[in-house]
Structure formats: structure tokens, C-alpha cells
Motif scaffolding. Sequence first.
Motif, PDB file in Angstrom:
ATOM      1  N   SER A   1      17.569 -18.962  37.185  1.00 53.87           N
ATOM      2  CA  SER A   1      18.847 -19.151  37.216  1.00 53.87           C
ATOM      3  C   SER A   1      18.390 -16.831  37.102  1.00 53.87           C
ATOM      4  O   SER A   1      17.093 -16.481  36.855  1.00 53.87           O
ATOM      5  N   ILE A   2      19.192 -16.128  37.884  1.00 48.72           N
ATOM      6  CA  ILE A   2      18.515 -15.100  38.002  1.00 48.72           C
ATOM      7  C   ILE A   2      18.229 -14.349  36.572  1.00 48.72           C
ATOM      8  O   ILE A   2      18.970 -15.370  35.409  1.00 48.72           O
TER       9      ILE A   2
ATOM     10  N   LEU B   1      13.577 -15.300  40.419  1.00 48.36           N
ATOM     11  CA  LEU B   1      14.539 -15.985  39.186  1.00 48.36           C
ATOM     12  C   LEU B   1      13.232 -16.662  37.898  1.00 48.36           C
ATOM     13  O   LEU B   1      12.070 -16.097  38.200  1.00 48.36           O
TER      14      LEU B   1
ATOM     15  N   THR C   1      24.747 -17.853  40.083  1.00 51.79           N
ATOM     16  CA  THR C   1      23.557 -17.423  40.313  1.00 51.79           C
ATOM     17  C   THR C   1      23.651 -17.972  42.186  1.00 51.79           C
ATOM     18  O   THR C   1      23.661 -17.437  42.673  1.00 51.79           O
TER      19      THR C   1
END
Length: 162
Positions: free
Chosen positions: A69-70, A56, A155
Motif C-alpha cells: 500500500s501507499i 509502496l 491504494t
Amino acid sequence: MSPTIYRYCPQCAAELETRIVFGKLRPVCPQCGFIYFADPKVAAGVLVEQDDQVLLVRRINEPLQGLWSIPAGFVDAHEDPQEAALRECLEETGLEVRITGLVDVINGREHERGADIIIVYRAEVIGGHLSAGDDADQAAFFPRNHLPPLAFRATRRVLGVE
């Protein structure tokens, strides 16, 4: 109808009118017939798992600054979405990854400047050194049972926490 980016025709400069075209209200040029079709914004990202942990990044920009978030970002015009996902991962994490599959295609704009569609690929690390960059101030791997506060529905969805 979403906000129009054009008030005047980009082809002949006549003032645009709003008409129903192909079943929707759209800006139309009464002089040359130009029709403005709003294209969707597309983003691509990667789900990278390693040693039972997920990669992340922490956002430094609004919206949702400070949340995680990714690695993901917008697909440029004429860019392969897989290449965009690889580019974004490298820019945000310093890691080179290889796409190993498709996780999901998620629709629904989450904020005004966001994507309408995000394509999420599964990927594995093949090189580089973990180091936050671009619009992330931290990049790290987290166990799924100890995730930090997450920024986006997309996400959460790909991590199975929504």
C-alpha cells in the motif's frame, strides 16, 4: 447502528439505552442525557512518485498482511492530517517528504479496524534513506506497469488501477 463501545454512561455510569436521536439509533443515558456519537476514524497517506515509479510499503500486520500500500496510517486526535501523513511516511519508509498537493479524499471502511476516511496527499522526497519500519517490512519504488499485489481499494484508486 455500529457496535457500541459503551454499555454504561462514561459521565454518570447509568446503563445506556438505545433511542432515535437526530434521526439515528444512538446510545443515550436516561440519567444525564449523554449521547454517544461514533466519530469516524481518519487516516492520511502519501502518494510519492520518483523517476516514473511509486513508493509502496509491504504490510506486516493483518488485515492484508504481505500486500502493498501507499505509506499511510491513522490521524491522532488533534493532529493535522498533513503532519500525520508525513509522520507515517517517515515511520514506514525512512523518507522525509514534503506535501505538494491533495490527491483524493476517499470514504468507505474496508475492514473492521480500518479508517472511514483516508486523505491522500501528493508528496516528494526531501531527505532520509529508504528503509522499511514500523508496520512495514519492505519499502520500495515500483513502476506503475509492474505493481506488486495491492492491499487496499484506496491504494488502487490513487494509483488508477481500480
